[in-house]
Design a protein around this motif. Structure first.
Motif, PDB file in Angstrom:
ATOM      1  N   ARG A 101      -5.399  -2.167   3.936  1.00 53.57           N
ATOM      2  CA  ARG A 101      -4.580  -1.258   4.597  1.00 53.57           C
ATOM      3  C   ARG A 101      -3.818   0.023   3.334  1.00 53.57           C
ATOM      4  N   THR A 110     -16.722   5.186  -4.050  1.00 56.94           N
ATOM      5  CA  THR A 110     -17.156   5.927  -2.639  1.00 56.94           C
ATOM      6  C   THR A 110     -17.452   4.623  -1.599  1.00 56.94           C
ATOM      7  N   LEU A 122      -5.880   0.857   1.090  1.00 52.24           N
ATOM      8  CA  LEU A 122      -7.817   1.591   0.676  1.00 52.24           C
ATOM      9  C   LEU A 122      -7.703   2.759   2.270  1.00 52.24           C
ATOM     10  N   ARG A 123      -7.031   2.244   3.180  1.00 53.16           N
ATOM     11  CA  ARG A 123      -7.466   2.828   4.562  1.00 53.16           C
ATOM     12  C   ARG A 123      -6.277   4.080   4.311  1.00 53.16           C
ATOM     13  N   THR A 124      -5.324   3.734   3.768  1.00 51.22           N
ATOM     14  CA  THR A 124      -4.125   4.910   3.448  1.00 51.22           C
ATOM     15  C   THR A 124      -5.286   6.219   2.489  1.00 51.22           C
ATOM     16  N   ARG A 125      -5.594   5.510   2.058  1.00 45.25           N
ATOM     17  CA  ARG A 125      -6.151   6.615   0.724  1.00 45.25           C
ATOM     18  C   ARG A 125      -7.622   7.053   1.324  1.00 45.25           C
ATOM     19  N   ASN A 126      -7.793   6.754   2.350  1.00 41.84           N
ATOM     20  CA  ASN A 126      -9.018   7.103   3.395  1.00 41.84           C
ATOM     21  C   ASN A 126     -10.454   6.439   2.013  1.00 41.84           C
ATOM     22  N   ILE A 127     -10.123   5.584   1.436  1.00 46.30           N
ATOM     23  CA  ILE A 127     -11.187   4.488   0.944  1.00 46.30           C
ATOM     24  C   ILE A 127     -12.412   3.526   1.385  1.00 46.30           C
ATOM     25  N   PRO A 128     -13.565   3.680   2.295  1.00 46.88           N
ATOM     26  CA  PRO A 128     -14.086   3.913   3.150  1.00 46.88           C
ATOM     27  C   PRO A 128     -13.897   2.031   2.272  1.00 46.88           C
ATOM     28  N   ARG A 141      -9.652   2.883  -6.996  1.00 43.92           N
ATOM     29  CA  ARG A 141      -9.472   4.439  -6.536  1.00 43.92           C
ATOM     30  C   ARG A 141     -10.354   5.691  -6.801  1.00 43.92           C
TER      31      ARG A 141
END
Length: 373
Positions: A43, A22, A45-51, A19
């Motif tokens: 998926r 970076t 991480l992508r939803t949470r905008n984590i590269p 969470r």
């Protein structure tokens, strides 16, 4: 960002680290369970905008100091988190994201885990139109293609589409398969996979290919077929497998890899020379791919081996699998020190090793036997 490495990082702890990340680098073992788990996590991480980046390769990758390194399905010392593929669903929920039910179920199927105890996942699957039915777990609507190229079973028709077609013709199946037709196909596959040279273990192993969950809106016909394609493709074309697990449209490319993998591994199992030792069954194969050797070893363990642990040895590579957790990663790591310029990777249940192709297979067998004493 780093934490003290600990085997099988708890889901809540893993989610807390992810969470705040970076950038996340997921290193994935070349198995269907691990790549499906990486897809579920990716998926989220992508939803949470984590590269993030997912790699299913042994090649080292430089990382920045603030990256979070995650090992999925393999034992590593140089990582921040070590995740069991079976925990991907729990980690995703801890991140506040609902996992994709088809990919999550495919990962559990590949890991040999029943999802029935997870009522939340099963409810989501039902909502997505996924339902249990009689029959065989194949990825394609063409049953002959699915049965011939399945690596969930090893049978006389494996890797032979024409033979599979002839076998099915004996059933006089209707154009549109009903429940009774699916049951007859399943019964025939079970008989073929457990007869002849099959060992008693095949009776249990074949169940993975039966009673599938149909996925009418998924990329493949069944959850088990999806798992089979992921497992084969990550060993043949890792980038395609990762793309598939993340939801990209690479179905036909993945199916081509799955067919190639099946053709090579079933043929290698049939042609291998074998040796039997105490608690170890050895196959010598004309293969150089660690991934293909891992599938040969697994199929031999499930359908041909009289021993619980199987070593498949090829040119410059070998794979070790067992019927249960047996510290195989540590065993092959120890064997690697006896084989010169060699390296091992994997988990307690399955591991592979690469070495100089000039090394004689007898030396590999001796090294593995020595570390298993």
């Amino acid at each position: 960002m780093s934490m003290s490495p600990a085997e099988q990082t708890p889901a809540a702890d893993a989610a807390a680290v992810l969470r705040e990340a970076t950038f996340v680098r997921l290193r994935v073992y070349a198995s269907g369970a691990a790549v499906a788990a990486a897809g579920v996590l990716g998926r989220a991480l992508r939803t949470r905008n984590i590269p993030f980046r997912i790699r299913a390769t042994d090649a080292p990758e430089p990382a920045a100091n603030d990256d979070v390194a995650v090992a999925v399905g393999l034992s590593e010392t140089d990582r921040d988190l070590e995740l069991d593929p079976r925990d991907a669903v729990s980690v995703t929920r801890e991140l506040g994201v609902d996992p994709d039910p088809a990919v999550a179920l495919a990962g559990l199927h590949a890991a040999g885990v029943s999802p029935e105890d997870d009522s939340e996942l099963m409810d989501a699957a039902t909502g997505a139109g996924i339902e249990s039915r009689p029959g065989v777990a194949v990825p394609t609507g063409d049953l002959a293609d699915g049965i011939a190229h399945s690596t969930l079973v090893h049978a006389p028709v494996s890797a032979d589409r024409e033979a599979a077609q002839a076998m099915l013709a004996e059933l006089s199946l209707p154009a549109e398969l009903d429940a009774d037709a699916h049951r007859r196909v399943a019964s025939l596959v079970a008989i073929e996979a457990t007869g002849g040279e099959a060992t008693p273990r095949a009776t249990t192993a074949v169940e993975r290919a039966l009673h599938p969950h149909a996925t009418p809106d998924g990329p493949f016909e069944t959850v088990g077929g999806f798992a089979d394609v992921l497992d084969a493709t990550v060993k043949e074309a890792p980038g395609t497998a990762v793309a598939l697990a993340l939801g990209h449209d690479v179905r036909e490319t993945a199916l081509d890899a799955w067919r190639d993998h099946a053709q090579a591994t079933h043929a290698a199992l049939r042609e291998a020379s074998t040796g039997r030792y105490e608690s170890l069954y050895v196959l010598s194969c004309d293969l150089s791919s660690p991934g293909r050797l891992a599938t040969v070893a697994r199929l031999a363990r499930d359908f041909r081996s009289p021993e619980p642990t199987v070593l498949a040895v090829g040119a410059g590579a070998a794979a070790l699998v067992s019927t249960g957790p047996a510290g195989l990663d540590e065993q092959l790591a120890a064997a690697a020190t006896e084989l010169g310029d060699a390296s091992a990777t994997g988990s307690k249940q399955e591991a592979t090793i690469t070495f100089d192709p000039a090394v004689d297979s007898a030396d590999v067998v001796a090294a593995v036997r020595e570390v298993r004493r």
